[in-house]
Design an enzyme around this catalytic site. Structure first.
Site, mmCIF file in Angstrom:
data_model
loop_
_atom_site.group_PDB
_atom_site.id
_atom_site.type_symbol
_atom_site.label_atom_id
_atom_site.label_comp_id
_atom_site.label_asym_id
_atom_site.label_seq_id
_atom_site.Cartn_x
_atom_site.Cartn_y
_atom_site.Cartn_z
ATOM 1 N N ARG A 1 -11.410 3.393 -6.400
ATOM 2 C CA ARG A 1 -10.832 2.843 -7.888
ATOM 3 C C ARG A 1 -11.879 3.613 -8.887
ATOM 4 O O ARG A 1 -11.302 4.301 -10.151
ATOM 5 C CB ARG A 1 -10.808 1.572 -8.169
ATOM 6 C CG ARG A 1 -9.697 0.774 -7.441
ATOM 7 C CD ARG A 1 -9.779 -0.766 -7.691
ATOM 8 N NE ARG A 1 -9.600 -1.174 -9.025
ATOM 9 C CZ ARG A 1 -9.720 -2.535 -9.449
ATOM 10 N NH1 ARG A 1 -10.203 -3.325 -8.647
ATOM 11 N NH2 ARG A 1 -9.406 -2.520 -10.650
ATOM 12 N N CYS B 1 -15.748 -3.964 -14.955
ATOM 13 C CA CYS B 1 -14.945 -3.917 -13.609
ATOM 14 C C CYS B 1 -13.527 -3.797 -13.864
ATOM 15 O O CYS B 1 -13.058 -2.981 -14.856
ATOM 16 C CB CYS B 1 -15.193 -5.241 -12.726
ATOM 17 S SG CYS B 1 -14.802 -6.765 -13.771
#
Length: 285
Positions: free
Chosen positions: A181, A241
């Protein structure tokens, strides 16, 4: 409060020994990522550590924001915790059903609100169950207690502050998402977000901070993870995050190794990745 201050992490043995302390409060802070077909509250009601209250991260948040589970106002935090029977003089221990995942977010949230006597159960419910320790399905008896809150604004960053830090390079920005990611190779679990990372940020996947049993690595191993990522921990640190949950695991790890100048980007990639005017980097750096 228990006489022996447990610090920021408590073992299952410590919690078992102190479970009946009158000023101990245990919180189940389990939450699941979008797309996971599980109900955290329902699972809590089926079984939880004796006396535990359920801390609903999505409810105890700023519901005025379009972003998920942003930090609540001090007034909302105080009222919700009072209704849960958690307040001044309590030692709070928070856990989740993953091992160590969303519990760190609640640890950070308590610290943001000026609460010092807050610890995470190392290994969480999986370790507790593996050791055949007791669970129950009964709701706890609640008695109101006032909580004094002093918000520590230096522990949270907004998009403007993170954008400035990214441009100036005067903070170390650490991203807790997976490497795929971070590099922009894997899709985001939330629709409509660009792929990649904040320019200048470094990747420290939260899973690298944990042992196979869901406990946090020791101090030496944690330092090795940060060193391998190239993190300059002499600078102030900002963690990020997907939505501000697993970033808190980095904050917890930093605290464990004695790095105290750290903050969390509450909007995280859910906010940054949705802004078309904010720059995005891909690849390893």
């Amino acid at each position: 409060m228990a006489e022996d201050d447990p610090g920021i992490l408590v073992s299952t043995a410590w919690l078992a020994a102190h479970l009946k302390d009158p000023d101990l409060r245990v919180l189940d802070a389990t939450m699941f990522l979008p797309g996971v077909d599980r109900d955290a509250r329902a699972e809590y009601e089926q079984q939880h550590i004796p006396g535990a209250r359920f801390f609903d991260i999505d409810d105890i948040s700023d519901n005025r924001s379009d972003l998920p589970h942003m930090a609540p106002t001090t007034e909302k935090f105080m009222s919700r915790l009072r209704a849960m029977g958690v307040g001044d003089g309590h030692q709070v221990v928070v856990y989740d059903t993953h091992g160590l995942f969303s519990a760190a977010r609640v640890w950070w949230l308590f610290r943001l609100m000026g609460q010092r006597h807050i610890a995470v159960l190392d290994g969480g419910l999986p370790k507790w169950l593996a050791e055949e320790r007791p669970v129950e399905d009964m709701a706890p008896i609640i008695r109101d207690r006032h909580m004094t809150v002093r918000r520590q604004n230096q522990m949270v960053k907004d998009v403007t502050q993170v954008s400035a830090a990214s441009k100036l390079g005067d903070h170390t920005i650490l991203d807790a998402r997976s490497a795929a990611r971070f590099r922009g190779e894997a899709p985001e679990p939330r629709e409509g977000l660009r792929k990649g990372h904040i320019p200048g940020s470094l990747n420290v996947p939260y899973t690298e901070l944990l042992n196979d049993d869901g406990t946090m690595k020791d101090v030496a191993a944690l330092r090795a993870v940060f060193d391998a990522a190239g993190a300059d921990l002499s600078q102030p640190v900002i963690t990020t995050c997907g939505s501000g949950t697993t970033a808190a695991i980095i904050n917890l790890a930093l605290e464990r190794i004695g790095v105290l100048d750290h903050a969390l980007y509450d909007g995280s990639w859910t906010e940054w990745g949705a802004f078309p005017t904010l720059p995005v980097a891909t690849g390893d750096a």
